[in-house]
Design a protein around this motif. Sequence first.
Motif, PDB file in Angstrom:
ATOM      1  N   VAL A 144     -11.664  20.901  22.631  1.00  0.00           N
ATOM      2  CA  VAL A 144     -11.251  20.902  21.224  1.00  0.00           C
ATOM      3  C   VAL A 144      -9.781  20.480  21.107  1.00  0.00           C
ATOM      4  O   VAL A 144      -9.401  19.728  20.200  1.00  0.00           O
ATOM      5  N   LEU A 145      -8.947  20.921  22.039  1.00  0.00           N
ATOM      6  CA  LEU A 145      -7.535  20.528  22.006  1.00  0.00           C
ATOM      7  C   LEU A 145      -7.395  19.015  22.186  1.00  0.00           C
ATOM      8  O   LEU A 145      -6.632  18.360  21.481  1.00  0.00           O
ATOM      9  N   GLU A 146      -8.169  18.484  23.137  1.00  0.00           N
ATOM     10  CA  GLU A 146      -8.152  17.040  23.373  1.00  0.00           C
ATOM     11  C   GLU A 146      -8.566  16.298  22.099  1.00  0.00           C
ATOM     12  O   GLU A 146      -7.957  15.311  21.708  1.00  0.00           O
ATOM     13  N   LEU A 147      -9.612  16.841  21.454  1.00  0.00           N
ATOM     14  CA  LEU A 147     -10.123  16.242  20.234  1.00  0.00           C
ATOM     15  C   LEU A 147      -9.054  16.225  19.141  1.00  0.00           C
ATOM     16  O   LEU A 147      -8.828  15.202  18.478  1.00  0.00           O
ATOM     17  N   LEU A 148      -8.370  17.358  18.964  1.00  0.00           N
ATOM     18  CA  LEU A 148      -7.338  17.442  17.926  1.00  0.00           C
ATOM     19  C   LEU A 148      -6.242  16.424  18.213  1.00  0.00           C
ATOM     20  O   LEU A 148      -5.729  15.759  17.306  1.00  0.00           O
ATOM     21  N   ASP A 149      -5.894  16.302  19.482  1.00  0.00           N
ATOM     22  CA  ASP A 149      -4.843  15.373  19.869  1.00  0.00           C
ATOM     23  C   ASP A 149      -5.266  13.933  19.561  1.00  0.00           C
ATOM     24  O   ASP A 149      -4.483  13.139  19.026  1.00  0.00           O
ATOM     25  N   ASP A 150      -6.517  13.592  19.882  1.00  0.00           N
ATOM     26  CA  ASP A 150      -7.022  12.245  19.605  1.00  0.00           C
ATOM     27  C   ASP A 150      -7.046  11.963  18.111  1.00  0.00           C
ATOM     28  O   ASP A 150      -6.637  10.887  17.666  1.00  0.00           O
ATOM     29  N   LEU A 151      -7.538  12.936  17.334  1.00  0.00           N
ATOM     30  CA  LEU A 151      -7.652  12.738  15.890  1.00  0.00           C
ATOM     31  C   LEU A 151      -6.281  12.552  15.259  1.00  0.00           C
ATOM     32  O   LEU A 151      -6.110  11.768  14.333  1.00  0.00           O
ATOM     33  N   ARG A 152      -5.312  13.270  15.781  1.00  0.00           N
ATOM     34  CA  ARG A 152      -3.955  13.129  15.260  1.00  0.00           C
ATOM     35  C   ARG A 152      -3.442  11.713  15.515  1.00  0.00           C
ATOM     36  O   ARG A 152      -2.842  11.095  14.660  1.00  0.00           O
ATOM     37  N   ARG A 153      -3.749  11.232  16.717  1.00  0.00           N
ATOM     38  CA  ARG A 153      -3.293   9.887  17.062  1.00  0.00           C
ATOM     39  C   ARG A 153      -3.980   8.847  16.174  1.00  0.00           C
ATOM     40  O   ARG A 153      -3.364   7.912  15.709  1.00  0.00           O
ATOM     41  N   GLU A 154      -5.293   9.069  15.919  1.00  0.00           N
ATOM     42  CA  GLU A 154      -6.041   8.089  15.123  1.00  0.00           C
ATOM     43  C   GLU A 154      -5.675   8.142  13.646  1.00  0.00           C
ATOM     44  O   GLU A 154      -5.629   7.116  12.972  1.00  0.00           O
ATOM     45  N   ASN A 155      -5.464   9.326  13.096  1.00  0.00           N
ATOM     46  CA  ASN A 155      -5.311   9.482  11.649  1.00  0.00           C
ATOM     47  C   ASN A 155      -3.906   9.794  11.181  1.00  0.00           C
ATOM     48  O   ASN A 155      -3.649   9.803   9.986  1.00  0.00           O
ATOM     49  N   GLY A 156      -3.008  10.118  12.093  1.00  0.00           N
ATOM     50  CA  GLY A 156      -1.654  10.469  11.681  1.00  0.00           C
ATOM     51  C   GLY A 156      -1.577  11.755  10.881  1.00  0.00           C
ATOM     52  O   GLY A 156      -0.724  11.934  10.030  1.00  0.00           O
ATOM     53  N   THR A 157      -2.512  12.670  11.128  1.00  0.00           N
ATOM     54  CA  THR A 157      -2.543  13.931  10.391  1.00  0.00           C
ATOM     55  C   THR A 157      -1.520  14.905  10.977  1.00  0.00           C
ATOM     56  O   THR A 157      -1.235  14.868  12.164  1.00  0.00           O
ATOM     57  N   SER A 158      -1.000  15.772  10.128  1.00  0.00           N
ATOM     58  CA  SER A 158      -0.128  16.845  10.621  1.00  0.00           C
ATOM     59  C   SER A 158      -0.955  18.103  10.807  1.00  0.00           C
ATOM     60  O   SER A 158      -1.907  18.341  10.072  1.00  0.00           O
ATOM     61  N   TYR A 159      -0.570  18.905  11.776  1.00  0.00           N
ATOM     62  CA  TYR A 159      -1.244  20.180  11.984  1.00  0.00           C
ATOM     63  C   TYR A 159      -0.254  21.322  11.883  1.00  0.00           C
ATOM     64  O   TYR A 159       0.902  21.189  12.303  1.00  0.00           O
ATOM     65  N   ILE A 160      -0.738  22.435  11.371  1.00  0.00           N
ATOM     66  CA  ILE A 160      -0.055  23.690  11.666  1.00  0.00           C
ATOM     67  C   ILE A 160      -1.033  24.471  12.503  1.00  0.00           C
ATOM     68  O   ILE A 160      -2.156  24.759  12.081  1.00  0.00           O
ATOM     69  N   PHE A 161      -0.649  24.769  13.724  1.00  0.00           N
ATOM     70  CA  PHE A 161      -1.562  25.319  14.695  1.00  0.00           C
ATOM     71  C   PHE A 161      -1.148  26.751  14.998  1.00  0.00           C
ATOM     72  O   PHE A 161      -0.113  27.004  15.614  1.00  0.00           O
ATOM     73  N   VAL A 162      -1.964  27.689  14.506  1.00  0.00           N
ATOM     74  CA  VAL A 162      -1.659  29.101  14.719  1.00  0.00           C
ATOM     75  C   VAL A 162      -2.420  29.594  15.926  1.00  0.00           C
ATOM     76  O   VAL A 162      -3.629  29.356  16.049  1.00  0.00           O
ATOM     77  N   SER A 163      -1.729  30.250  16.848  1.00  0.00           N
ATOM     78  CA  SER A 163      -2.422  30.814  17.997  1.00  0.00           C
ATOM     79  C   SER A 163      -1.588  31.925  18.587  1.00  0.00           C
ATOM     80  O   SER A 163      -0.362  31.947  18.461  1.00  0.00           O
ATOM     81  N   HIS A 164      -2.270  32.866  19.227  1.00  0.00           N
ATOM     82  CA  HIS A 164      -1.525  33.902  19.935  1.00  0.00           C
ATOM     83  C   HIS A 164      -1.301  33.471  21.381  1.00  0.00           C
ATOM     84  O   HIS A 164      -0.601  34.129  22.125  1.00  0.00           O
ATOM     85  N   ASP A 165      -1.917  32.336  21.772  1.00  0.00           N
ATOM     86  CA  ASP A 165      -1.836  31.880  23.152  1.00  0.00           C
ATOM     87  C   ASP A 165      -0.698  30.873  23.283  1.00  0.00           C
ATOM     88  O   ASP A 165      -0.785  29.744  22.824  1.00  0.00           O
ATOM     89  N   LEU A 166       0.383  31.304  23.924  1.00  0.00           N
ATOM     90  CA  LEU A 166       1.573  30.464  23.955  1.00  0.00           C
ATOM     91  C   LEU A 166       1.375  29.198  24.754  1.00  0.00           C
ATOM     92  O   LEU A 166       1.994  28.183  24.474  1.00  0.00           O
ATOM     93  N   ALA A 167       0.493  29.243  25.755  1.00  0.00           N
ATOM     94  CA  ALA A 167       0.269  28.046  26.567  1.00  0.00           C
ATOM     95  C   ALA A 167      -0.493  27.003  25.760  1.00  0.00           C
ATOM     96  O   ALA A 167      -0.196  25.811  25.848  1.00  0.00           O
ATOM     97  N   VAL A 168      -1.460  27.431  24.950  1.00  0.00           N
ATOM     98  CA  VAL A 168      -2.204  26.499  24.106  1.00  0.00           C
ATOM     99  C   VAL A 168      -1.263  25.833  23.116  1.00  0.00           C
ATOM    100  O   VAL A 168      -1.288  24.619  22.924  1.00  0.00           O
ATOM    101  N   VAL A 169      -0.409  26.632  22.492  1.00  0.00           N
ATOM    102  CA  VAL A 169       0.527  26.099  21.509  1.00  0.00           C
ATOM    103  C   VAL A 169       1.465  25.094  22.179  1.00  0.00           C
ATOM    104  O   VAL A 169       1.742  24.028  21.644  1.00  0.00           O
ATOM    105  N   LYS A 170       1.879  25.420  23.377  1.00  0.00           N
ATOM    106  CA  LYS A 170       2.795  24.521  24.079  1.00  0.00           C
ATOM    107  C   LYS A 170       2.124  23.181  24.357  1.00  0.00           C
ATOM    108  O   LYS A 170       2.736  22.124  24.224  1.00  0.00           O
ATOM    109  N   ALA A 171       0.851  23.243  24.726  1.00  0.00           N
ATOM    110  CA  ALA A 171       0.147  22.017  25.099  1.00  0.00           C
ATOM    111  C   ALA A 171       0.027  21.050  23.924  1.00  0.00           C
ATOM    112  O   ALA A 171       0.054  19.845  24.108  1.00  0.00           O
ATOM    113  N   LEU A 172      -0.090  21.579  22.712  1.00  0.00           N
ATOM    114  CA  LEU A 172      -0.421  20.723  21.584  1.00  0.00           C
ATOM    115  C   LEU A 172       0.755  20.419  20.652  1.00  0.00           C
ATOM    116  O   LEU A 172       0.756  19.402  19.971  1.00  0.00           O
TER     117      LEU A 172
END
Lengths: 677, 319
Positions: free
Chosen positions: A543-571
């Motif tokens: 899902v993270l890979e997917l979000l990253d691809d979609l952002r690249r394709e569509n230029g969308t902005s995300y606000i990504f809420v998570s309690h997992d600091l490593a996930v947040v760092k990755a994206l």
Amino acid sequence: MTTPPKSNGPIVAVDGLSVGFRSRAGAWLPVLRDITLSVGAGESIGLVGESGSGKSTLALAMMGYLKTGLHVLGGRVDFSGIDMFAQDRQSLEKVRGGRLALIPQNSGQSLAPNLRVGAQIGEALRLHSALPEARHAARVLDLLTQVRLPDPASIARRYPHELSGGQQQRVAIAMALAGEPEALLLDEPTTGLDVTTQAHILELLRDLARETGLAMVYVSHDLGAIAHVCDRVAVMYAGEVVLEGTAAQVLRDPSHPYARGLLASIPKLSDVCLPRALDGRPPPPGGAGDGCAFVARCAIATERCMVERPDLSRLADGAKTRCHLPQQVRSIPLSGEHNAQRRQLPVELSLSLEDLAISYARIGLLERLTGRDTAKVATVEGIDIVLRQGETLGLVGESGSGKSTILKSIAGLLPPLHGQIALRGQDDLPPRVEDRCAKHLRDVQLIFQNPDESLNPRQTIAQILAQPLKLYFGLSGQALIARTTALLAQVRLGAHYLDRLPSQLSGGEKQRVAVARAFAAQPVLVLCDEITSALDVSVQAAVLELLDDLRRENGTSYIFVSHDLAVVKALSDRVAVLYQGRLCEIGPTVDVYGPTAHPYTEVLLGAVLEPDPDFVPSLSASDVVELSPPACGCPFQRRCPKRLGAICDQTEPPPRTFATGHTIWCHRDDLAAPLFS
Amino acid sequence: MLSMLMRRSALGLITVWLVSIIIFIGVEILPGDACTAFLEREAQGLLLENCRRDLGLDRPAWMRYGEWAANALSGNLGVSPDGQRQISELVGYRLRNTLLLASGAILCGIPLALFLGIVAALWRDRPFDIIVSTTAIAAMTIPEFVSATLLILIFSVWLGWVPGIVLTSSNAPLAEFFPEVLLPIAVLTLVMTAHILRTVRSSVIETLASDYAQMAILKGVPYWQMVIRHVLPNALLPTINVVALTIAWLLGGVVVIETVFNYPGLGRMMIDSISDRDLPVTQAIALIIASVYVGVNLLADLLTMVANPRLRTAHLRGK
């Protein structure tokens, strides 16, 4: 305290155990296949695997307990010489909760809601302890002290719902310790807890194991927690043990393709890349066929793997793997690909939040009539955030820090007390979702944590995706079908999913549909509320890979809420750290995760567990849950390990901005302390 | 909790008040009034006007409502147009008779429903459960007048144990209702037991599957202790409201049963009053039924609140 006679053999011995259920067609479908495992005194073994791998079933089987419908198909489980499946109810009752105790996954639901927690611990004493009844009350307090709960007398009198998640988990541990067990079974004991709470609970369990010489069986999908607590690790896949060895053997350079894929799919703080997704899903019970159960997802599978099931064979280093090709396994990478350097973002604004304050307290009719004082401290206050197009902002903080509240407010579900929410820098959004026009609604999309609850179970995927397309673009007929198919393709799902219902999809597929629905509106901004927390790590990586691809394709902005600091760092491009609804720190990801950090960020990062047996977390602050922010001064004043003094209590910390656009709200000016020493 | 209690009571009172307005409006828009009913064919011209003036029916509706409501508050439900008798007296006897019927059904039905529901849940899918569940569904689906007729056929026509019809007059001493009242009680018990039993059964099954019930087993709690300490207190909470609804239904006058057995209770009186255009009586009974509904449900909510530690302590943490 009496110590039962200890034999030299293992405390728990599982020998060739197979467990299954009978299908509607009458065939026996195995959930556990031919498991052989032993746990010695004082040893702690970790059982890891994705959901459905059978790890919890195995742990419960060690207590001689199977969920309704499951039966033993072969093999046995011995607990210090007692055959657990050959016992009558009374002798099982004596062992369970006594010499062999369980710490359940979700203590909030595993403690009876009608009994005070003291009474529930007292019950365990009454059933299993040799202590005279008169000393039970004192022993309950001892146990609560042993699990490091403050003010045990007051905790004992409370009901489970009056405790926080971490406190409930500690009560469950105290209850397990009441029977003076020789072995503890832990079924995902820290899942769902905040990082800081989790780190403290694990610290407690490690100390307990060291002090009491308890044997532990630790079930978890979290390799970080396993690495921190266990000496040995068994990796489970489709009801089998596929790899068993010391923590170092399994977590450093595992010799099974599944274990390597699993490790690569975990976001790590030390990584500077997205985790690598492990495609596919495990076979259903009974669907593994004759060959290796992992063959469909394996990158190095050969002809032989399709037809011949590998045995669990011992390697030169002592680890055991269920793979035909233990030599070739090393070619499978253990981490994701490295990202390009920092992305260049366009300067156009996507979203700006100006002095946002939000409160859940509603002024009731009664208060209005009586004119009672309604001035309350806002849940979230002073949020100034600017988001550029194509940018991903990570929002982190413990539960109750206001992360989701801010998302709700942006989405218009919770009107703010005051402050501005503007799109593209000038387009002010009305505070209430009812007052927003179709264009505004289209521009801001929200994806929820649990796709089971956010997708209508009665609608097919085609209907779910068609709704925003009809509503915002007036599509119909062929154009509609073409667009829904294209959307599905964008989230890497085939057109044959169109006619399915959400219940026919796996968790990861459902979340992809939820992502596709959000992107159907062609939004400017997508709000992601813990969207990967309910998913397995391998699915999360996809899902993270997917979000990253979609952002690249569509230029969308995300606000990504998570309690997992490593996930947040990755994206994320930038990260904002929240405590008690106030900003502590905001800046580019490398800076926030870098050596100069707010004390609270440092506390959070210190509690993250990396899947590395040598990694030691640094716990610098208590995990006390604060229900409301302090009346004045710094919101973190009560837990801060670097507190200066009265100034922190009285004066709101000033923002300190560095050259890279990194801002920290703290009174200290010596924050450049090295984080990883 | 006190403020919660006061708020709920206030809401209950407001509900009854609104219901009284609806009842009054409903009766108001029916064609005819007490005078047309009383004068029957001569209800025209001067006679009708005089009658309306005597009874105060020529005043605007809101004034009459005010008077009616004020009287009802002080227990004076008005006078029946025919015999010049106090309605409260007439209704009083009927209410007593309905209470007799209802309390009989409640005393038999609730313990029976709890027992059967719990045992069926603990022995889920065993023969006992299958028999009990099937019977319950049958009892719920077969209309009351059919089961009533069947029972009359068996117990009074064939066996001749009890009379199949109640001939006691409404103001007779309670003792005279025995043994005639037993058959209607039996029918009501059957229906209400079936309703409550099914809720109890599914709630106990759900609680047995809960994490805390499983935890109790894995903690070594003996089976019956687990059931009594961990399962039943939590499983029976949601049944309180179902029991309340059933009780309200019983007290609100069970029209069909009372008609089948010719039982002089509230329900039959309401039907009679409607067909006789005895509007003050209709209003009075409707008001009583509404109050009972509100009262019983309020009681159930309070009971749930007292019995559920979550609700009991919620207000403490609120502010």
